[in-house]
Design an enzyme around this catalytic site. Sequence first.
Site, short mmCIF file in Angstrom:
data_model
loop_
_atom_site.label_atom_id
_atom_site.label_comp_id
_atom_site.label_asym_id
_atom_site.label_seq_id
_atom_site.Cartn_x
_atom_site.Cartn_y
_atom_site.Cartn_z
N LYS A 9 0.82 -1.22 0.00
CA LYS A 9 0.00 0.00 0.00
C LYS A 9 0.86 1.28 0.00
O LYS A 9 2.06 1.22 0.28
CB LYS A 9 -0.94 -0.04 1.22
CG LYS A 9 -1.90 -1.24 1.19
CD LYS A 9 -2.91 -1.17 2.32
CE LYS A 9 -3.86 -2.36 2.27
NZ LYS A 9 -4.93 -2.25 3.29
N TYR A 49 -12.61 -2.55 -3.52
CA TYR A 49 -13.07 -2.62 -2.13
C TYR A 49 -14.59 -2.51 -2.03
O TYR A 49 -15.09 -2.12 -0.97
CB TYR A 49 -12.40 -1.52 -1.31
CG TYR A 49 -10.98 -1.86 -0.88
CD1 TYR A 49 -10.71 -2.95 -0.06
CD2 TYR A 49 -9.90 -1.07 -1.27
CE1 TYR A 49 -9.42 -3.25 0.36
CE2 TYR A 49 -8.60 -1.37 -0.86
CZ TYR A 49 -8.37 -2.46 -0.04
OH TYR A 49 -7.10 -2.76 0.36
N PHE A 57 -15.38 3.39 7.31
CA PHE A 57 -14.00 3.72 6.90
C PHE A 57 -13.80 3.73 5.39
O PHE A 57 -12.69 3.99 4.91
CB PHE A 57 -13.00 2.77 7.57
CG PHE A 57 -13.20 1.30 7.26
CD1 PHE A 57 -12.79 0.75 6.05
CD2 PHE A 57 -13.80 0.47 8.19
CE1 PHE A 57 -12.96 -0.60 5.77
CE2 PHE A 57 -13.98 -0.90 7.92
CZ PHE A 57 -13.57 -1.42 6.70
N ARG A 85 -1.89 -14.62 5.01
CA ARG A 85 -2.55 -13.85 6.08
C ARG A 85 -1.79 -13.99 7.41
O ARG A 85 -1.71 -13.05 8.20
CB ARG A 85 -4.02 -14.25 6.21
CG ARG A 85 -4.80 -13.72 5.02
CD ARG A 85 -6.27 -14.00 5.09
NE ARG A 85 -7.00 -13.20 6.07
CZ ARG A 85 -7.40 -11.96 5.87
NH1 ARG A 85 -7.12 -11.33 4.75
NH2 ARG A 85 -8.09 -11.33 6.80
N THR A 91 -5.32 -7.15 10.77
CA THR A 91 -5.59 -5.86 10.09
C THR A 91 -5.08 -4.69 10.93
O THR A 91 -4.47 -3.77 10.40
CB THR A 91 -7.12 -5.70 9.87
OG1 THR A 91 -7.58 -6.84 9.14
CG2 THR A 91 -7.43 -4.44 9.10
N ARG A 102 2.72 -6.50 9.08
CA ARG A 102 2.00 -5.32 9.61
C ARG A 102 2.57 -4.87 10.95
O ARG A 102 2.63 -3.67 11.24
CB ARG A 102 0.50 -5.63 9.70
CG ARG A 102 -0.17 -5.58 8.33
CD ARG A 102 -1.58 -6.07 8.40
NE ARG A 102 -2.33 -5.85 7.17
CZ ARG A 102 -3.43 -6.54 6.86
NH1 ARG A 102 -3.88 -7.47 7.68
NH2 ARG A 102 -4.07 -6.29 5.74
N ASN A 112 -2.13 0.13 6.74
CA ASN A 112 -1.60 -1.11 7.31
C ASN A 112 -0.66 -1.86 6.35
O ASN A 112 -0.57 -3.08 6.39
CB ASN A 112 -2.73 -1.99 7.83
CG ASN A 112 -3.69 -2.41 6.74
OD1 ASN A 112 -3.56 -2.02 5.59
ND2 ASN A 112 -4.66 -3.25 7.09
N HIS A 115 -2.16 -5.56 1.74
CA HIS A 115 -3.44 -6.27 1.66
C HIS A 115 -3.15 -7.71 1.31
O HIS A 115 -2.22 -8.00 0.55
CB HIS A 115 -4.30 -5.64 0.54
CG HIS A 115 -5.48 -6.50 0.18
ND1 HIS A 115 -6.64 -6.49 0.90
CD2 HIS A 115 -5.65 -7.42 -0.81
CE1 HIS A 115 -7.49 -7.37 0.36
NE2 HIS A 115 -6.91 -7.94 -0.68
N GLU A 126 -9.26 -11.68 -7.02
CA GLU A 126 -8.43 -10.47 -6.89
C GLU A 126 -7.21 -10.51 -7.80
O GLU A 126 -6.81 -9.48 -8.34
CB GLU A 126 -8.01 -10.28 -5.43
CG GLU A 126 -9.21 -9.93 -4.53
CD GLU A 126 -8.84 -9.77 -3.06
OE1 GLU A 126 -7.65 -9.96 -2.71
OE2 GLU A 126 -9.74 -9.45 -2.27
#
Length: 138
Positions: A9, A49, A57, A85, A91, A102, A112, A115, A126
């Site tokens: 990100k 998203y 948010f 993950r 998150t 993270r 964060n 993704h 995705e």
Amino acid sequence: MERTLCIIKPDAIRKKVEGNIIQMILDAGFKIIALKLIRLTNERAMSFYEIHKDKPFFKGLINFMTSGPVIVIALSKENAVEDFRNLIGATDPLKANNGTIRKLFATDVQENAVHGSDSIENGIREVSFFFDESEIID
Ligand code: CMP
């Protein structure tokens, strides 16, 4: 082999830690099967998203995700979705385990750093949101 999508990100790129993150991904045994640096438009970010469109948010998330370039990476590995993950952590970085991406690099629950797809079906969906099958080197 399972597929999962990673997005590095804008916050991580502003911190210049994208190299560290990619090295952690490779060290964890993932294979990079496609990768590109892009700038998301508002429309593309909102589409990606969409599932969060009613969340409080959402607007902040779209502003953040369009605030600078992102690196999208298609990854392949056995059990890729769950393993990725675990590698990235919760998150909210305050809840992320030590040693996760993270915990090391995120700023807060929005900014964060990365993704990761949350299910096998979303991993497939995705990856194809960002890459044509012809761009993937499997
Ligand atoms: P990601 O895994 O990309 O999926 C949805 C994103 O929304 C998430 O990471 C965060 O960037 C953001 N997000 C999730 N929960 C919150 C929250 N409570 N407040 C702000 N942003 C959030």
